[in-house]
Design a protein around this motif. Structure first.
Motif, PDB file in Angstrom:
ATOM      1  N   GLY A 100      -5.396   8.893  -3.615  1.00  9.19           N
ATOM      2  CA  GLY A 100      -5.084   7.494  -3.831  1.00  9.19           C
ATOM      3  C   GLY A 100      -5.945   6.914  -4.936  1.00  9.19           C
ATOM      4  N   GLU A 101      -5.334   6.048  -5.762  1.00  3.87           N
ATOM      5  CA  GLU A 101      -6.054   5.330  -6.814  1.00  3.87           C
ATOM      6  C   GLU A 101      -5.944   3.843  -6.507  1.00  3.87           C
ATOM      7  OE1 GLU A 101      -8.179   3.930  -9.131  1.00  3.87           O
ATOM      8  OE2 GLU A 101      -7.918   5.936 -10.041  1.00  3.87           O
ATOM      9  N   SER A 102      -7.081   3.201  -6.272  1.00  2.00           N
ATOM     10  CA  SER A 102      -7.092   1.788  -5.893  1.00  2.00           C
ATOM     11  C   SER A 102      -7.435   0.856  -7.041  1.00  2.00           C
ATOM     12  CB  SER A 102      -8.103   1.557  -4.759  1.00  2.00           C
ATOM     13  OG  SER A 102      -7.756   2.307  -3.616  1.00  2.00           O
ATOM     14  N   GLU A 103      -7.883   1.406  -8.172  1.00  6.34           N
ATOM     15  CA  GLU A 103      -8.333   0.570  -9.281  1.00  6.34           C
ATOM     16  C   GLU A 103      -7.686   1.001 -10.591  1.00  6.34           C
ATOM     17  OE1 GLU A 103     -12.575   0.649  -9.294  1.00  6.34           O
ATOM     18  OE2 GLU A 103     -12.753  -0.332  -7.343  1.00  6.34           O
ATOM     19  N   SER A 104      -6.375   1.169 -10.567  1.00  2.95           N
ATOM     20  CA  SER A 104      -5.672   1.524 -11.794  1.00  2.95           C
ATOM     21  C   SER A 104      -5.882   0.453 -12.860  1.00  2.95           C
ATOM     22  CB  SER A 104      -4.171   1.669 -11.510  1.00  2.95           C
ATOM     23  OG  SER A 104      -3.436   1.664 -12.718  1.00  2.95           O
ATOM     24  N   ARG A 130       3.711   3.928  -8.021  1.00  2.00           N
ATOM     25  CA  ARG A 130       3.075   2.634  -7.775  1.00  2.00           C
ATOM     26  C   ARG A 130       3.256   2.272  -6.299  1.00  2.00           C
ATOM     27  NH1 ARG A 130       5.440   3.021 -12.644  1.00  2.00           N
ATOM     28  NH2 ARG A 130       4.426   2.059 -14.467  1.00  2.00           N
ATOM     29  N   LEU A 131       2.194   1.848  -5.669  1.00  5.30           N
ATOM     30  CA  LEU A 131       2.282   1.466  -4.262  1.00  5.30           C
ATOM     31  C   LEU A 131       2.822   0.043  -4.183  1.00  5.30           C
ATOM     32  CD1 LEU A 131       1.919   2.300  -1.360  1.00  5.30           C
ATOM     33  CD2 LEU A 131      -0.472   1.561  -1.485  1.00  5.30           C
ATOM     34  N   THR A 161       5.024   0.308   0.372  1.00  6.85           N
ATOM     35  CA  THR A 161       4.109  -0.508   1.175  1.00  6.85           C
ATOM     36  C   THR A 161       4.571  -0.672   2.619  1.00  6.85           C
ATOM     37  OG1 THR A 161       5.212  -2.481   0.271  1.00  6.85           O
ATOM     38  CG2 THR A 161       3.146  -1.780  -0.759  1.00  6.85           C
ATOM     39  N   GLY A 177      -2.910  -0.278  -7.077  1.00  7.81           N
ATOM     40  CA  GLY A 177      -2.748   0.766  -6.079  1.00  7.81           C
ATOM     41  C   GLY A 177      -1.725   1.808  -6.500  1.00  7.81           C
ATOM     42  N   ARG A 178      -2.137   3.066  -6.527  1.00  8.87           N
ATOM     43  CA  ARG A 178      -1.272   4.170  -6.931  1.00  8.87           C
ATOM     44  C   ARG A 178      -1.482   5.366  -6.003  1.00  8.87           C
ATOM     45  NH1 ARG A 178       0.420   3.682 -12.447  1.00  8.87           N
ATOM     46  NH2 ARG A 178       0.167   1.490 -13.032  1.00  8.87           N
ATOM     47  N   SER A 214      -2.420   1.451   2.192  1.00  5.97           N
ATOM     48  CA  SER A 214      -3.439   1.702   1.182  1.00  5.97           C
ATOM     49  C   SER A 214      -3.063   2.955   0.404  1.00  5.97           C
ATOM     50  CB  SER A 214      -4.810   1.905   1.831  1.00  5.97           C
ATOM     51  OG  SER A 214      -4.853   3.149   2.521  1.00  5.97           O
ATOM     52  N   PRO A 215      -3.586   3.103  -0.824  1.00  7.02           N
ATOM     53  CA  PRO A 215      -3.345   4.325  -1.577  1.00  7.02           C
ATOM     54  C   PRO A 215      -3.826   5.581  -0.856  1.00  7.02           C
ATOM     55  CG  PRO A 215      -4.128   2.619  -3.045  1.00  7.02           C
ATOM     56  CD  PRO A 215      -4.279   2.085  -1.646  1.00  7.02           C
TER      57      PRO A 215
END
Length: 265
Positions: A188-192, A79-80, A118, A198-199, A123-124
């Motif tokens: 990067g995953e921005s819409e988990s 997890r970011l 962070t 952010g992942r 950003s992811p």
């Protein structure tokens, strides 16, 4: 691709105990054979429970342990969030095992390869690029394996994965564009669909280079995902867990609650 096998355990405690013992065997064998071992960790109840059981085995002197100075730990996803946040996989792993290995058993702190927080990535995508660089720095420049060499990643002796009730693994979620990402090791995953959005996650390409991929799955809330993953015609778009496989072995470690909807249960 190897044949997928299912190993059933009576409950989560039995599952964690079996996986922990086997994990120590694999790490010890890798250090003996190659002088180094690389393991990819996961979060979740069974993943962290496994690390807690490793700590118990070490304290009790009940298992062979590797030379920890030659072991490297990585993560399949993160997890970011800010460093130290209790929801981060690395923070949970620290509390379960890693702090003790560093303070008491000779594991170098730099051998714990955390995904960016962070403070290091805004950003992811930036986080995935940074972790790809970390993996590349640990890769073998003389790697004869073309897939690993192309991705610039070390040889993962074992890679642990949890499985979500929706069938996701790492931060590769049903229907996500990340499922189709190839030729890179991290994305990067921005819409988990699970918070936080952010992942950072390994890709299927990276997961597939691991010698051993072990799913560790416990609880009746996972039973539907386990059953769907083992149904004929299971689609990675719907059940991403079916896309995770190791080279030497792919093992689903499940407790009876998670296995309750399998055909022969």
């Amino acid at each position: 691709m190897t044949t997928t096998t299912i190993e059933r355990h009576s409950d989560r405690d039995a599952l964690c105990a079996a996986v922990a013992e086997r994990l120590l065997e694999v790490l010890s064998g890798a250090v003996q054979d190659r002088g180094v071992a690389h393991a990819v960790l996961t979060g979740g109840g069974a993943g962290i429970g496994t690390l807690q059981e490793v700590a118990r085995l070490i304290d009790a002197g009940e298992a062979e342990t590797p030379d920890w100075s030659r072991v490297h730990f990585w993560w399949g996803d993160e997890r970011l969030l800010a460093g130290g946040e209790p929801e981060r996989n690395d923070e949970q792993a620290d509390a379960a095992l890693l702090r003790t290995l560093v303070s008491d058993h000779g594991l170098p702190a730099e051998n714990v390869h955390r995904m960016p927080d962070t403070d290091l990535a805004v950003s992811p995508v930036q986080g995935a690029e940074a972790y790809s660089a970390d993996l590349a720095a640990a890769s073998d420049e003389d790697e004869s394996d073309s897939e690993r060499a192309a991705l610039r990643i070390p040889r993962f002796d074992v890679l642990l994965l949890g499985v979500g009730p929706d069938g996701h693994v790492a931060s590769l979620f049903p229907g996500s564009e990340t499922l189709a990402v190839t030729e890179v090791c991290c994305v990067g995953e921005s819409e988990s669909p699970k918070p936080p959005p952010g992942r950072i996650t390994l890709t299927f390409d990276a997961i597939g280079t691991a010698e051993r991929v072990w799913m560790v799955v416990a609880g009746s809330d996972k039973a539907d995902a386990v059953a769907r993953a083992h149904a004929d015609g299971a689609d990675v778009e719907d059940v991403p867990a079916v896309g995770a496989a190791g080279r030497e072995e792919t093992v689903w470690h499940v407790d009876e609650a998670a296995a309750e909807r399998l055909p022969d249960s």
